[in-house]
Design an enzyme around this catalytic site. Sequence first.
Site, mmCIF file in Angstrom:
data_model
loop_
_atom_site.group_PDB
_atom_site.id
_atom_site.type_symbol
_atom_site.label_atom_id
_atom_site.label_comp_id
_atom_site.label_asym_id
_atom_site.label_seq_id
_atom_site.Cartn_x
_atom_site.Cartn_y
_atom_site.Cartn_z
ATOM 1 N N GLY A 14 1.073 -7.308 -0.842
ATOM 2 C CA GLY A 14 0.849 -6.071 -1.601
ATOM 3 C C GLY A 14 -0.596 -5.766 -1.950
ATOM 4 O O GLY A 14 -0.867 -5.043 -2.910
ATOM 5 N N SER A 15 -1.540 -6.283 -1.161
ATOM 6 C CA SER A 15 -2.941 -6.020 -1.523
ATOM 7 C C SER A 15 -3.330 -4.555 -1.275
ATOM 8 O O SER A 15 -4.159 -4.001 -1.998
ATOM 9 C CB SER A 15 -3.889 -6.981 -0.792
ATOM 10 O OG SER A 15 -3.947 -6.687 0.575
ATOM 11 N N GLU A 67 -9.311 -2.121 5.007
ATOM 12 C CA GLU A 67 -8.026 -1.459 4.726
ATOM 13 C C GLU A 67 -8.006 -0.964 3.282
ATOM 14 O O GLU A 67 -7.519 0.128 2.987
ATOM 15 C CB GLU A 67 -6.864 -2.433 4.941
ATOM 16 C CG GLU A 67 -6.673 -2.865 6.380
ATOM 17 C CD GLU A 67 -5.424 -3.723 6.564
ATOM 18 O OE1 GLU A 67 -4.434 -3.525 5.836
ATOM 19 O OE2 GLU A 67 -5.433 -4.607 7.435
ATOM 20 N N HIS A 82 -2.249 0.118 9.718
ATOM 21 C CA HIS A 82 -2.083 -0.859 10.794
ATOM 22 C C HIS A 82 -3.416 -1.578 11.006
ATOM 23 O O HIS A 82 -4.461 -0.921 11.075
ATOM 24 C CB HIS A 82 -1.658 -0.126 12.077
ATOM 25 C CG HIS A 82 -1.375 -1.064 13.210
ATOM 26 N ND1 HIS A 82 -0.206 -1.793 13.291
ATOM 27 C CD2 HIS A 82 -2.121 -1.423 14.277
ATOM 28 C CE1 HIS A 82 -0.246 -2.548 14.376
ATOM 29 N NE2 HIS A 82 -1.396 -2.338 14.987
ATOM 30 N N LEU A 122 11.353 1.786 10.827
ATOM 31 C CA LEU A 122 12.155 2.842 10.200
ATOM 32 C C LEU A 122 13.094 3.469 11.224
ATOM 33 O O LEU A 122 12.734 3.685 12.379
ATOM 34 C CB LEU A 122 11.249 3.937 9.625
ATOM 35 C CG LEU A 122 10.212 3.532 8.581
ATOM 36 C CD1 LEU A 122 9.592 4.781 7.959
ATOM 37 C CD2 LEU A 122 10.795 2.640 7.500
ATOM 38 N N THR A 133 5.754 8.443 12.859
ATOM 39 C CA THR A 133 6.716 9.203 13.656
ATOM 40 C C THR A 133 7.798 8.228 14.116
ATOM 41 O O THR A 133 7.777 7.056 13.748
ATOM 42 C CB THR A 133 6.034 9.834 14.886
ATOM 43 O OG1 THR A 133 5.431 8.776 15.651
ATOM 44 C CG2 THR A 133 4.984 10.850 14.487
#
Length: 220
Positions: free
Chosen positions: A12-13, A174, A109, A93, A141
């Site tokens: 969870g960073s 990130e 990513h 998903l 997507t």
Amino acid sequence: MYRLAVLLSGRGSNFEAILNAIKNGYIKNGEIVVIVSNKSDARGLSIAKENGLNAVFVDSKGKNREEYDREVVNVLKKYAVDYVLLAGYMRILSPYFVRSFKDRILNIHPALLPSFKGLNSQRQAVKKGVKFSGATVHFVTENLDDGPIIVQSIVPVYNTDDEDSLGKRILKTEHKIYPLAVKLLTEDRLKIDKGKVFVDWDEAKDFYVTNPKIGGKDEV
Ligand code: GRF
């Protein structure tokens, strides 16, 4: 104020980086209304609870992909979520999920997409001997790691790197570009046209990939 959900499976960073950006006012138009995890022991869930946020574990045991996603989507609807932020969410998903939040799901990513899709991108990059890698925030997507790209960061890859050292270098960036992407998103500064994202940069261009503060050696 846009209502944001974060989906995560572990450390969870990136969630923390986004939360800090909200706390310090960098992201002004968004609030995190719920954190959802498929792992009951995810560190990200504990961070959410410590911060008094709604933290929901959805158990995947005995459910197929769509059944599971219907449950998650119900949680998101209950909290009237506008945007879904995937941050180390280790599930693919279903089309049902993606269609339920069309153009409203972001992912980060740890590679310069479209290179090194899927798992272990840092390992793939070291193995291939690329000289630069980085991170990508993109819309989600139905095809894995394939949606319109919002922002990217660049880091050098050294001969001495292994996947851990490269991963750490990428992760630092990130934590800059995900909050940036969420800031742009919640300020309505992203437009998708024919599969490409057009960004209204304005002052945010200072944080774009060309800024050595994001990709340069000083920061690594
Ligand atoms: C990050 O490297 C992200 O790019 C990838 O999963 C990792 C999650 O890390 N999708 P964290 O849980 O945000 O610390």
